[in-house]
Design an enzyme around this catalytic site. Structure first.
Site, mmCIF file in Angstrom:
data_model
loop_
_atom_site.group_PDB
_atom_site.id
_atom_site.type_symbol
_atom_site.label_atom_id
_atom_site.label_comp_id
_atom_site.label_asym_id
_atom_site.label_seq_id
_atom_site.Cartn_x
_atom_site.Cartn_y
_atom_site.Cartn_z
ATOM 1 N N SER A 189 0.838 -1.204 0.000
ATOM 2 C CA SER A 189 0.000 0.000 0.000
ATOM 3 C C SER A 189 0.867 1.245 0.000
ATOM 4 O O SER A 189 2.012 1.220 0.468
ATOM 5 C CB SER A 189 -0.867 0.021 1.266
ATOM 6 O OG SER A 189 -1.514 1.271 1.404
ATOM 7 N N TYR A 202 -1.947 -1.224 10.563
ATOM 8 C CA TYR A 202 -2.077 -1.578 9.143
ATOM 9 C C TYR A 202 -0.869 -1.090 8.330
ATOM 10 O O TYR A 202 -0.246 -1.850 7.576
ATOM 11 C CB TYR A 202 -3.360 -0.960 8.600
ATOM 12 C CG TYR A 202 -3.556 -1.093 7.111
ATOM 13 C CD1 TYR A 202 -4.118 -2.244 6.571
ATOM 14 C CD2 TYR A 202 -3.200 -0.055 6.240
ATOM 15 C CE1 TYR A 202 -4.307 -2.364 5.194
ATOM 16 C CE2 TYR A 202 -3.388 -0.170 4.873
ATOM 17 C CZ TYR A 202 -3.944 -1.327 4.351
ATOM 18 O OH TYR A 202 -4.128 -1.445 3.000
HETATM 19 P P1 NAD Z 1 -11.446 -6.021 0.152
HETATM 20 O O1 NAD Z 1 -12.123 -5.913 1.460
HETATM 21 O O2 NAD Z 1 -12.296 -6.165 -1.034
HETATM 22 O O3 NAD Z 1 -10.410 -7.215 0.159
HETATM 23 C C1 NAD Z 1 -9.736 -7.661 1.299
HETATM 24 C C2 NAD Z 1 -10.006 -9.142 1.423
HETATM 25 O O4 NAD Z 1 -9.148 -9.674 2.433
HETATM 26 C C3 NAD Z 1 -11.409 -9.498 1.855
HETATM 27 O O5 NAD Z 1 -12.276 -9.636 0.764
HETATM 28 C C4 NAD Z 1 -11.203 -10.819 2.569
HETATM 29 O O6 NAD Z 1 -11.534 -11.899 1.728
HETATM 30 C C5 NAD Z 1 -9.713 -10.875 2.845
HETATM 31 N N1 NAD Z 1 -9.475 -11.096 4.271
HETATM 32 C C6 NAD Z 1 -9.457 -10.178 5.271
HETATM 33 N N2 NAD Z 1 -9.244 -10.810 6.437
HETATM 34 C C7 NAD Z 1 -9.120 -12.143 6.165
HETATM 35 C C8 NAD Z 1 -8.889 -13.301 6.949
HETATM 36 N N3 NAD Z 1 -8.721 -13.226 8.285
HETATM 37 N N4 NAD Z 1 -8.861 -14.509 6.325
HETATM 38 C C9 NAD Z 1 -9.030 -14.610 4.983
HETATM 39 N N5 NAD Z 1 -9.237 -13.544 4.196
HETATM 40 C C10 NAD Z 1 -9.278 -12.326 4.788
HETATM 41 O O7 NAD Z 1 -10.515 -4.731 0.025
HETATM 42 P P2 NAD Z 1 -9.361 -4.329 -1.008
HETATM 43 O O8 NAD Z 1 -9.220 -2.881 -0.828
HETATM 44 O O9 NAD Z 1 -9.613 -4.874 -2.346
HETATM 45 O O10 NAD Z 1 -8.074 -4.994 -0.357
HETATM 46 C C11 NAD Z 1 -7.194 -5.861 -1.066
HETATM 47 C C12 NAD Z 1 -5.758 -5.545 -0.685
HETATM 48 O O11 NAD Z 1 -5.397 -4.273 -1.170
HETATM 49 C C13 NAD Z 1 -5.505 -5.514 0.822
HETATM 50 O O12 NAD Z 1 -4.271 -6.144 1.108
HETATM 51 C C14 NAD Z 1 -5.408 -4.041 1.112
HETATM 52 O O13 NAD Z 1 -4.613 -3.778 2.233
HETATM 53 C C15 NAD Z 1 -4.764 -3.543 -0.161
HETATM 54 N N6 NAD Z 1 -4.910 -2.107 -0.377
HETATM 55 C C16 NAD Z 1 -6.146 -1.560 -0.576
HETATM 56 C C17 NAD Z 1 -6.247 -0.191 -0.764
HETATM 57 C C18 NAD Z 1 -7.577 0.479 -0.985
HETATM 58 O O14 NAD Z 1 -7.634 1.697 -0.990
HETATM 59 N N7 NAD Z 1 -8.665 -0.231 -1.168
HETATM 60 C C19 NAD Z 1 -5.109 0.607 -0.753
HETATM 61 C C20 NAD Z 1 -3.872 0.011 -0.552
HETATM 62 C C21 NAD Z 1 -3.791 -1.344 -0.363
#
Ligand code: NAD
Ligand code: MG
Length: 297
Positions: A189, A202
């Site tokens: 991130s 985080y």
């Molecule tokens: P999202 O909520 O759609 O995806 C995160 C997923 O993590 C969930 O769908 C879930 O299936 C999984 N998860 C969480 N806890 C879990 C557990 N204990 N066991 C199994 N699965 C688990 O959100 P997203 O934004 O698409 O996130 C995907 C990745 O991108 C993450 O690593 C997040 O940190 C990263 N990210 C997101 C953003 C943003 O702005 N959305 C920015 C930077 C990084």
């Protein structure tokens, strides 16, 4: 609707959204998000870049992981999906799109905080897809807490278990089964470099993921396994409404980027496709930033 290969102005390829304040219990669901996200269902066009590949993608029920799963299938890969049992509806939607692309979708629900599930996940992928050569460690947990005084032991541990300990465990279970030419892509991130005051647990896991990616890439290079990371900026996904952001921040989400808008999950998919495809054969230990233009180190 234009596909991702059509020339488009990045400023208004997607609308500048102002999401209303909303709340979902953790983990959030894509089906309940306002406004809905674009995971590439109607837009992502495959060009055969992952033909015959066998992928395991965590957090692939929703958000960025779902967009990556859809893109991988359209590029020719079979996909095993890891997600929490509460996310079955979102996961089935993605499985359906993968199958419509003529590829295998293997749903494998479970909790990544459990070391046994991390191992089983790899075993079931190997059994169900007949191998594994593209691992995407994308699952993540983000809960905003303003004051360190209020950040519980339990939250600190859960965030580390989900975001970085599980990544280590899945890699450890998978590595002996990955043939030369395989790839690992980890979701980090922009928080790794620019931590928000309310995301100290985080953000520090994301810095660890960047470092882990570079060290592991160096270690696995001689075995022909490439390891890279993608660092998203503000992307509209269920993570943000299940306490990932303070509620009052939601209407402004993503507006402070040079492009002036939040990103959509499908805008991340090409970065994961590139780092998984053999076209990036000389790219290792790299973090590809997909963040709307925010400067990074
Ligand atoms: P999202 O909520 O759609 O995806 C995160 C997923 O993590 C969930 O769908 C879930 O299936 C999984 N998860 C969480 N806890 C879990 C557990 N204990 N066991 C199994 N699965 C688990 O959100 P997203 O934004 O698409 O996130 C995907 C990745 O991108 C993450 O690593 C997040 O940190 C990263 N990210 C997101 C953003 C943003 O702005 N959305 C920015 C930077 C990084
Ligand atoms: Mg989800």
């Amino acid at each position: 609707m234009s596909d991702q290969l059509t020339m488009q102005n990045p400023v208004n390829r997607y609308p500048d959204i102002s999401p209303p304040k909303q709340d979902q219990p953790e983990p959030g669901l894509d089906v309940e998000l306002i406004p809905r996200t674009d995971r590439g269902e109607d837009t992502y066009r495959g060009t055969g870049r992952l033909e015959g590949r066998k992928a395991l993608i965590s957090g692939s029920d929703s958000g960025i992981g779902a967009a990556v799963a859809i893109a991988f299938a359209r590029e020719g890969a079979d996909v095993a999906l890891s997600y929490l049992p509460e996310e079955e509806d979102d996961a089935q939607h993605v499985c359906e799109i993968i199958r419509r692309a003529g590829r295998t979708a293997l749903p494998l629900p479970g909790d990544l905080r459990d070391p046994a599930y991390c191992r089983d996940l790899v075993g079931q992928t190997l059994g169900g897809l007949g191998g594994l050569d593209a691992l995407v460690n994308n699952a993540g947990r983000q809960i905003a807490v303003d004051r360190v005084d209020d950040l519980s032991e339990e939250q600190w541990r859960d965030t580390y278990e989900t975001n970085i300990h599980a990544m280590f465990r899945v890699v450890k279970a998978a590595v002996d089964h990955l043939p030369a030419g395989s790839t690992i892509v980890n979701s980090t991130s922009v928080q790794a470099y620019s931590p928000s005051a309310h995301l100290i647990d985080y953000a520090s896991t994301k810095a660890a993921i960047n470092n882990f990616t570079k060290g592991l890439a160096t270690q696995l290079a001689p075995r022909g396994i490439r390891v890279n990371a993608v660092a998203p900026g503000p992307i509209w996904t269920p993570l943000q409404v299940s306490d990932g952001q303070p509620k009052e921040a939601l209407p402004h989400f993503g507006k402070n980027t040079p492009l002036g808008r939040a990103g959509q999950p499908t805008e991340l998919a090409p970065a994961y496709v590139f780092l998984t495809s053999s076209e990036s054969s000389y790219v290792l230990g790299e973090t590809l930033n997909v963040n709307g233009g925010q400067p990074t180190p």
